[in-house]
Structures are given as structure tokens and as C-alpha cells.
Design a protein around this motif. Structure first.
Motif, PDB file in Angstrom:
ATOM      1  N   TYR A  91       0.820  -1.295  -0.024  1.00 15.07           N
ATOM      2  CA  TYR A  91       0.005  -0.053   0.021  1.00 15.07           C
ATOM      3  C   TYR A  91       0.785   1.039  -0.059  1.00 15.07           C
ATOM      4  N   ARG A  92       1.870   1.342   0.961  1.00 14.10           N
ATOM      5  CA  ARG A  92       2.834   2.577   1.086  1.00 14.10           C
ATOM      6  C   ARG A  92       3.544   2.687  -0.131  1.00 14.10           C
ATOM      7  N   LEU A  93       4.025   1.581  -0.964  1.00 15.49           N
ATOM      8  CA  LEU A  93       4.863   1.635  -2.201  1.00 15.49           C
ATOM      9  C   LEU A  93       4.065   2.389  -3.189  1.00 15.49           C
ATOM     10  N   GLU A 142       1.228   5.422  -1.521  1.00 22.39           N
ATOM     11  CA  GLU A 142       1.829   6.864  -0.876  1.00 22.39           C
ATOM     12  C   GLU A 142       3.085   7.116  -1.495  1.00 22.39           C
ATOM     13  N   PHE A 143       3.880   6.367  -1.930  1.00 22.47           N
ATOM     14  CA  PHE A 143       5.383   6.748  -2.359  1.00 22.47           C
ATOM     15  C   PHE A 143       5.138   6.920  -3.826  1.00 22.47           C
ATOM     16  N   LEU A 144       4.802   5.845  -4.797  1.00 29.83           N
ATOM     17  CA  LEU A 144       4.702   6.114  -6.300  1.00 29.83           C
ATOM     18  C   LEU A 144       3.639   7.146  -6.575  1.00 29.83           C
ATOM     19  N   CYS A 145       2.457   7.158  -6.208  1.00 31.43           N
ATOM     20  CA  CYS A 145       1.683   8.003  -6.721  1.00 31.43           C
ATOM     21  C   CYS A 145       1.319   9.214  -5.833  1.00 31.43           C
ATOM     22  N   GLN A 146       2.017   9.275  -4.508  1.00 33.29           N
ATOM     23  CA  GLN A 146       2.060  10.387  -3.623  1.00 33.29           C
ATOM     24  C   GLN A 146       0.606  10.617  -3.248  1.00 33.29           C
ATOM     25  N   GLU A 147      -0.009   9.918  -3.141  1.00 34.95           N
ATOM     26  CA  GLU A 147      -1.566   9.791  -2.529  1.00 34.95           C
ATOM     27  C   GLU A 147      -2.443  10.787  -3.332  1.00 34.95           C
ATOM     28  N   GLN A 148      -2.151  10.897  -4.970  1.00 34.73           N
ATOM     29  CA  GLN A 148      -2.875  11.773  -5.647  1.00 34.73           C
ATOM     30  C   GLN A 148      -3.932  10.758  -6.391  1.00 34.73           C
ATOM     31  N   VAL A 149      -3.706   9.640  -6.311  1.00 37.42           N
ATOM     32  CA  VAL A 149      -4.547   8.750  -7.343  1.00 37.42           C
ATOM     33  C   VAL A 149      -5.365   8.100  -6.332  1.00 37.42           C
ATOM     34  N   PRO A 150      -6.717   7.974  -6.613  1.00 37.04           N
ATOM     35  CA  PRO A 150      -7.483   7.544  -5.841  1.00 37.04           C
ATOM     36  C   PRO A 150      -7.520   6.103  -5.845  1.00 37.04           C
ATOM     37  N   ARG A 157     -13.188   9.681 -13.375  1.00 37.96           N
ATOM     38  CA  ARG A 157     -12.117  10.648 -12.818  1.00 37.96           C
ATOM     39  C   ARG A 157     -11.073  11.226 -13.816  1.00 37.96           C
ATOM     40  N   ASP A 158     -10.725  12.191 -13.387  1.00 33.31           N
ATOM     41  CA  ASP A 158      -9.538  12.842 -14.407  1.00 33.31           C
ATOM     42  C   ASP A 158      -8.393  11.959 -13.907  1.00 33.31           C
ATOM     43  N   PRO A 159      -7.607  11.770 -15.208  1.00 41.71           N
ATOM     44  CA  PRO A 159      -6.342  11.054 -14.794  1.00 41.71           C
ATOM     45  C   PRO A 159      -5.368  11.663 -13.996  1.00 41.71           C
ATOM     46  N   CYS A 160      -4.228  11.102 -13.459  1.00 37.98           N
ATOM     47  CA  CYS A 160      -3.288  11.915 -12.585  1.00 37.98           C
ATOM     48  C   CYS A 160      -2.034  11.742 -13.593  1.00 37.98           C
ATOM     49  N   SER A 161      -1.344  12.807 -13.929  1.00 37.68           N
ATOM     50  CA  SER A 161      -0.366  12.576 -15.036  1.00 37.68           C
ATOM     51  C   SER A 161       0.883  11.908 -14.390  1.00 37.68           C
ATOM     52  N   VAL A 162       1.798  11.440 -15.365  1.00 36.96           N
ATOM     53  CA  VAL A 162       2.752  10.742 -14.657  1.00 36.96           C
ATOM     54  C   VAL A 162       3.987  11.156 -15.199  1.00 36.96           C
ATOM     55  N   MET A 168      10.255   5.456  -6.678  1.00 35.98           N
ATOM     56  CA  MET A 168      10.334   3.798  -6.900  1.00 35.98           C
ATOM     57  C   MET A 168      11.687   3.320  -6.458  1.00 35.98           C
ATOM     58  N   CYS A 169      12.725   3.951  -7.371  1.00 36.22           N
ATOM     59  CA  CYS A 169      14.158   3.422  -6.735  1.00 36.22           C
ATOM     60  C   CYS A 169      14.434   3.524  -5.337  1.00 36.22           C
ATOM     61  N   LYS A 170      14.107   4.731  -4.655  1.00 37.60           N
ATOM     62  CA  LYS A 170      14.697   4.814  -3.094  1.00 37.60           C
ATOM     63  C   LYS A 170      13.655   3.906  -2.733  1.00 37.60           C
ATOM     64  N   LYS A 171      12.579   3.850  -2.803  1.00 35.24           N
ATOM     65  CA  LYS A 171      11.542   3.112  -1.821  1.00 35.24           C
ATOM     66  C   LYS A 171      11.589   1.603  -1.825  1.00 35.24           C
ATOM     67  N   LEU A 172      12.140   1.134  -3.199  1.00 35.14           N
ATOM     68  CA  LEU A 172      12.059  -0.400  -3.275  1.00 35.14           C
ATOM     69  C   LEU A 172      13.435  -0.755  -2.380  1.00 35.14           C
TER      70      LEU A 172
END
Length: 231
Positions: A85-87, A90-98, A167-172, A181-185
Motif C-alpha cells: 500500500y505504501r509503495l 503513498e510513494f509512487l503515486c504520492q496519494e494523488q491517485v484514488p 475521474r480525471d487521470p493523474c499525470s505521470v 520507486m528506486c529509493k523506496k524499493l
């Protein structure tokens, strides 16, 4: 698994390859495995990063991410589930994606939706707070014993996908997402003393396997190192 023009999902417990499989429906679903192994060596870490980069590029090319589907079997939330969940959220999508929660293995419940009523506090106390959820079964059972519940579950999931897809998409931003992702993995999976990470190996992986230009790869490594210093 995600949803919309592109999507992304973390399963509860699989090997950490971050392999993704696309399902072409009216929406595009990318089914990604989650974290399972508690530790990882240097080669496994680099392989996981290559898969992560491929996934993130695919999401960008499809127009962004509309939502995350977090799939789990009915039961208690494990440490591995919390890491997944956190990876991803929280980290990859920075809590911006529902994030939508899909709870499976409920074919034997008298009322599948009652599971959420009984277990919501436990889920939310574990730090997982979805924007929506479904309680379902994914099997028809022997001689179609659960067919009615299976069809009900199918309808629930399709309605959820529509809700997320509207919903409107979150840009990548590939560079930012990949750096996180590199850091958190590494933080989750690689013991500090067990990772013989060399800048040269990382540079080779980014240029040869991820096809980044050398200057872009160097800039990315600098960002990762800066995050480490600031952590």
C-alpha cells in the motif's frame, strides 16, 4: 491493478518483479505483482527497477492513471500488505491517485458486504483508507455453486471501474515517479549492508536496460542520491 486510460494495481503478496500484464477492456488494466520477499540482493533490486520503469513509461504513454485497485483476500492486514500500500499509493503515486479496495474470498459469507462492516476499523487502523471498496468472490465454485455471487461480484467491479474511470487521470512524470520507486524499493527490500550498489552498475542498468540517455541517467542518480541525503 489500475484503471482508466491506464491503470495500476498492487496485489497483496507476490514476488517482487513488478511485472505487469495489460487487460484491454473499455478501460486499460495493468495487473502488477506486489512485494513478497522480505529482502533482495543487488541483482533482484535492479531487475525490479527495470520492470518498474517499463510500467511507469506505459502508464505515461496511456495518458496517466485514473485509479489504483488494491486487491486482498479477506483476513487481517499483514505487514506485506501495508508495504504494498505504501509503495504504490503513498510513494509512487504520492496519494494523488484514488485507491479502491477489492476484498476477495467471500463466497462463503452469508452477505459478502457484511465483511466490510465488521472489518472496516481494522483496515483503516492499518493505514489503508480507500475512496471506495467492493466485497466479492472471484470463483463460480464446484458445479457453479457460487455463480450468483460471482455475477454480483462482476457487476460490482465493473461499476467500480466506471467510477474510477470517470475521474480525471493523474499525470505521470516518469523521472519523478521512477526516482521515488528506486529509493523506496531499496528502503523496503534491501538490507543496508546487503546492497553492493555501485553507481556504475546503476548507470549501466539505466542506459542499457531502461534505454535512458546517459545524461538523463546521471541526473536521475543524482536525484536519488539527493533524496537519500535528505531522508
Amino acid at each position: 491493478m489500475g484503471v482508466g486510460k491506464s491503470s495500476l494495481s498492487s496485489s497483496g503478496a507476490q514476488s517482487c518483479t513488478l511485472e505487469s500484464t495489460e487487460y484491454p477492456l473499455n478501460v486499460n488494466l495493468f495487473d502488477t505483482v506486489g512485494l513478497d520477499s522480505p529482502t533482495m540482493n543487488n541483482a533482484g533490486y535492479l531487475d525490479a527497477l527495470v520492470k518498474a520503469h517499463e510500467l511507469i513509461v506505459s502508464l505515461k504513454n496511456r495518458g496517466g492513471v485514473h485509479g489504483l485497485l488494491f486487491c486482498m483476500k479477506a483476513g487481517r492486514v499483514s505487514n506485506t500488505m501495508q508495504q504494498n500500500y505504501r509503495l504504490f499509493y503513498e510513494f509512487l503515486c504520492q496519494e494523488q491517485v484514488p485507491l479502491a479496495l477489492v476484498i476477495t474470498n467471500l463466497e462463503n459469507e452469508e452477505n459478502m458486504d457484511d465483511w466490510w462492516t465488521k472489518n472496516r476499523a481494522h483496515i483503516e487502523n492499518s493505514g489503508i483508507v480507500p475512496v471506495t471498496h467492493v466485497c466479492i468472490t472471484t470463483i463460480k465454485g464446484f458445479q457453479n455453486a457460487y455463480q450468483a455471487r460471482y455475477l454480483e461480484s462482476r457487476k460490482k467491479v465493473l461499476n467500480m471501474l466506471k467510477e474510477l474511470g470517470d475521474r480525471d487521470p493523474c499525470s505521470v512524470d516518469v523521472s519523478s515517479w521512477f526516482a521515488r520507486m528506486c529509493k523506496k524499493l531499496r528502503e523496503f527490500l534491501v538490507p543496508t549492508k546487503g546492497l553492493g550498489r555501485s553507481r556504475q552498475k546503476m548507470l549501466q542498468m539505466l542506459t542499457k536496460r531502461c534505454k535512458l540517455r546517459k545524461e538523463d541517467a546521471v541526473h536521475l542518480l543524482q536525484r536519488i542520491d539527493a533524496d537519500d541525503v535528505g531522508a
